[in-house]
Write an enzyme that holds these catalytic residues in place. Structure first.
Site, PDB file in Angstrom:
ATOM      1  N   ASN A  32       0.842  -1.205   0.000  1.00 53.02           N
ATOM      2  CA  ASN A  32       0.000   0.000   0.000  1.00 53.02           C
ATOM      3  C   ASN A  32       0.878   1.257   0.000  1.00 53.02           C
ATOM      4  O   ASN A  32       0.601   2.228  -0.701  1.00 53.02           O
ATOM      5  CB  ASN A  32      -0.909   0.032   1.229  1.00 53.02           C
ATOM      6  CG  ASN A  32      -1.841  -1.171   1.301  1.00 53.02           C
ATOM      7  OD1 ASN A  32      -2.062  -1.847   0.304  1.00 53.02           O
ATOM      8  ND2 ASN A  32      -2.368  -1.449   2.492  1.00 53.02           N
ATOM      9  N   TYR A  99      -8.097 -14.183   6.854  1.00 51.59           N
ATOM     10  CA  TYR A  99      -6.872 -14.309   6.046  1.00 51.59           C
ATOM     11  C   TYR A  99      -6.572 -15.746   5.668  1.00 51.59           C
ATOM     12  O   TYR A  99      -6.733 -16.660   6.469  1.00 51.59           O
ATOM     13  CB  TYR A  99      -5.664 -13.786   6.840  1.00 51.59           C
ATOM     14  CG  TYR A  99      -5.667 -12.301   7.050  1.00 51.59           C
ATOM     15  CD1 TYR A  99      -5.081 -11.446   6.120  1.00 51.59           C
ATOM     16  CD2 TYR A  99      -6.239 -11.749   8.190  1.00 51.59           C
ATOM     17  CE1 TYR A  99      -5.075 -10.075   6.318  1.00 51.59           C
ATOM     18  CE2 TYR A  99      -6.249 -10.372   8.400  1.00 51.59           C
ATOM     19  CZ  TYR A  99      -5.659  -9.543   7.461  1.00 51.59           C
ATOM     20  OH  TYR A  99      -5.665  -8.193   7.660  1.00 51.59           O
ATOM     21  N   LYS A 223       2.960   7.734  14.936  1.00 47.76           N
ATOM     22  CA  LYS A 223       1.567   8.010  14.552  1.00 47.76           C
ATOM     23  C   LYS A 223       0.669   7.684  15.737  1.00 47.76           C
ATOM     24  O   LYS A 223       0.974   6.800  16.530  1.00 47.76           O
ATOM     25  CB  LYS A 223       1.177   7.119  13.366  1.00 47.76           C
ATOM     26  CG  LYS A 223       1.924   7.404  12.104  1.00 47.76           C
ATOM     27  CD  LYS A 223       1.869   6.223  11.131  1.00 47.76           C
ATOM     28  CE  LYS A 223       2.948   5.212  11.419  1.00 47.76           C
ATOM     29  NZ  LYS A 223       2.959   4.054  10.513  1.00 47.76           N
ATOM     30  N   ALA A 254      -4.415   3.818   6.748  1.00 47.58           N
ATOM     31  CA  ALA A 254      -4.109   5.186   7.213  1.00 47.58           C
ATOM     32  C   ALA A 254      -2.597   5.304   7.427  1.00 47.58           C
ATOM     33  O   ALA A 254      -1.944   6.205   6.890  1.00 47.58           O
ATOM     34  CB  ALA A 254      -4.851   5.475   8.514  1.00 47.58           C
ATOM     35  N   ASP A 256      -0.239   3.282   6.348  1.00 49.69           N
ATOM     36  CA  ASP A 256       0.533   2.953   5.139  1.00 49.69           C
ATOM     37  C   ASP A 256       0.648   4.173   4.221  1.00 49.69           C
ATOM     38  O   ASP A 256       1.719   4.441   3.651  1.00 49.69           O
ATOM     39  CB  ASP A 256      -0.139   1.809   4.354  1.00 49.69           C
ATOM     40  CG  ASP A 256      -0.333   0.560   5.204  1.00 49.69           C
ATOM     41  OD1 ASP A 256       0.432   0.367   6.161  1.00 49.69           O
ATOM     42  OD2 ASP A 256      -1.261  -0.219   4.897  1.00 49.69           O
TER      43      ASP A 256
HETATM   44  P1  ADP Z   1      -2.108   3.012  11.715  1.00 47.64           P
HETATM   45  O1  ADP Z   1      -3.013   2.857  10.523  1.00 47.64           O
HETATM   46  O2  ADP Z   1      -0.708   2.605  11.447  1.00 47.64           O
HETATM   47  O3  ADP Z   1      -2.669   2.444  12.999  1.00 47.64           O
HETATM   48  P2  ADP Z   1      -2.885   5.573  12.771  1.00 47.64           P
HETATM   49  O4  ADP Z   1      -4.236   5.043  13.064  1.00 47.64           O
HETATM   50  O5  ADP Z   1      -2.100   6.067  13.913  1.00 47.64           O
HETATM   51  O6  ADP Z   1      -1.974   4.570  11.950  1.00 47.64           O
HETATM   52  O7  ADP Z   1      -3.098   6.728  11.722  1.00 47.64           O
HETATM   53  C1  ADP Z   1      -2.097   7.216  10.863  1.00 47.64           C
HETATM   54  C2  ADP Z   1      -2.455   8.625  10.468  1.00 47.64           C
HETATM   55  O8  ADP Z   1      -3.741   8.656   9.843  1.00 47.64           O
HETATM   56  C3  ADP Z   1      -2.557   9.591  11.640  1.00 47.64           C
HETATM   57  O9  ADP Z   1      -1.296  10.123  12.006  1.00 47.64           O
HETATM   58  C4  ADP Z   1      -3.473  10.654  11.060  1.00 47.64           C
HETATM   59  O10 ADP Z   1      -2.728  11.521  10.227  1.00 47.64           O
HETATM   60  C5  ADP Z   1      -4.446   9.848  10.196  1.00 47.64           C
HETATM   61  N1  ADP Z   1      -5.625   9.478  10.989  1.00 47.64           N
HETATM   62  C6  ADP Z   1      -5.937   8.254  11.478  1.00 47.64           C
HETATM   63  N2  ADP Z   1      -7.087   8.288  12.169  1.00 47.64           N
HETATM   64  C7  ADP Z   1      -7.536   9.558  12.112  1.00 47.64           C
HETATM   65  C8  ADP Z   1      -8.674  10.256  12.614  1.00 47.64           C
HETATM   66  N3  ADP Z   1      -9.611   9.628  13.357  1.00 47.64           N
HETATM   67  N4  ADP Z   1      -8.792  11.573  12.367  1.00 47.64           N
HETATM   68  C9  ADP Z   1      -7.871  12.227  11.626  1.00 47.64           C
HETATM   69  N5  ADP Z   1      -6.775  11.625  11.109  1.00 47.64           N
HETATM   70  C10 ADP Z   1      -6.602  10.324  11.353  1.00 47.64           C
END
Ligand code: ADP
Length: 303
Positions: A32, A99, A223, A254, A256
């Site tokens: 991704n 999976y 993140k 998100a 990725d």
């Molecule tokens: P992962 O998918 O690795 O668990 P995160 O959930 O921490 O990563 O999200 C990665 C990025 O996606 C965050 O830093 C933010 O920029 C964006 N993001 C994820 N969830 C939200 C949200 N609820 N509102 C706004 N941005 C989000």
């Protein structure tokens, strides 16, 4: 700049509007990231290293990867094998994933040390994840870590997303030990705080960053969903607020997509805080659409 992403791309079956109907797609964490990188930054040469089978679905995957602008020369073909598969189920709006990846060809991606080294020699930035490590047997995992260590010693930049997935590991001790081995050969770590807190008992994002810095990384971007992104680069540390969103549709990929903008910034020499802002903008767009691969338009972000 040439980026080499390493890992597993799987076939995806996603439900359509019609009950019982599924649409075939292709996705997987490091893939991704490669896909968003190629889509958003056509100036960067992106190559994917994995292994696929020699059947029709493997060929379809190869065609999809190539059509996405990602180079396929480092994709090996394993005889009489096939790719991993996952199916998305929807129940009251909640997605769950099943999976079939235990026997996937991608598990063989790091058996050939010479092929690994050649691929890394042809790149400037090497990207892998905790999932890449998780799908490999012990010997292949060591091959990959050794090759990455050599690449780094040869001046390549190495980026790593720990992507903790306990279900892919025999036990959590094996997982946490292998993740820290991955960190030890990396320049940049891109962890997600929620997972790190759960499996490493980090008190806050700073603790996560410090653990990866102590392991050997020089830059860490933590993140944390809608919470501020915490970063540390050498002696400089700080946080960046994530733009608030009112409507989240699907948070798949998100992290990725976020990583893709960080890798682009590393390739282009963009200051880290600018890359984090771009990463939040892209990830923010991705969570407002369904699916891992959202057909974003580069001009929305780079007018
Ligand atoms: P992962 O998918 O690795 O668990 P995160 O959930 O921490 O990563 O999200 C990665 C990025 O996606 C965050 O830093 C933010 O920029 C964006 N993001 C994820 N969830 C939200 C949200 N609820 N509102 C706004 N941005 C989000």
């Amino acid at each position: 700049m040439r980026v080499l992403a390493i890992g597993e791309c799987m076939a995806e079956l996603a439900p359509t509007e019609t009950q019982g109907d599924y649409r075939l797609g292709f996705a997987g964490d490091t893939f991704n990231t490669a896909w968003y990188l190629a889509r958003m930054h056509p100036d960067i040469a992106v190559s994917y290293l994995t292994a696929v089978g020699d059947d029709a679905i493997s060929q379809q995957m190869l065609d999809f990867i190539a059509a996405s602008g990602i180079e396929t020369r480092h994709i090996q073909t394993a005889k009489n094998q096939t790719v991993g598969l996952y199916l998305i189920s929807l129940h009251n709006g909640e997605r769950s994933f099943s999976y079939w990846r235990g026997q996937s060809a991608a598990r063989q991606l790091a058996q050939d040390s010479v092929a690994l080294r050649q691929a890394m020699d042809r790149s400037d930035l090497v990207y892998f994840s905790g999932i890449t490590l998780a799908i490999l047997d012990t010997a292949s995992r060591q091959n990959l870590l050794d090759a990455i260590q050599v690449a780094r010693a040869n001046g390549k930049t190495v980026a790593f997303d720990p992507n903790l997935r306990p279900r892919l590991w025999t036990d959590t001790l094996e997982m946490t030990a292998a993740i820290m081995q991955g960190a030890a050969v990396s320049d940049i770590a891109l962890p997600s705080f929620e997972d790190e807190a759960l499996w490493f008992a980090d008190a806050d994002p700073q603790a996560t960053a410090e653990r990866y810095l102590a392991a050997g990384a020089n830059t860490v971007v933590v993140k944390n969903g809608p919470e501020p992104v915490y970063f540390q680069q050498g002696e400089t540390a700080g946080t960046l607020a994530v733009p608030a969103l009112t409507r989240i549709i699907d948070t798949t990929a998100a992290g990725d997509s976020f990583n893709a903008e960080i890798l682009a910034g590393l390739s282009n020499g963009t200051p880290l805080t600018n890359s984090i802002a771009s990463a939040c903008a892209l990830a923010g767009r991705v969570v407002q659409s369904k699916g891992a691969l959202v057909s974003v338009d580069r001009s929305e972000f780079y007018p």
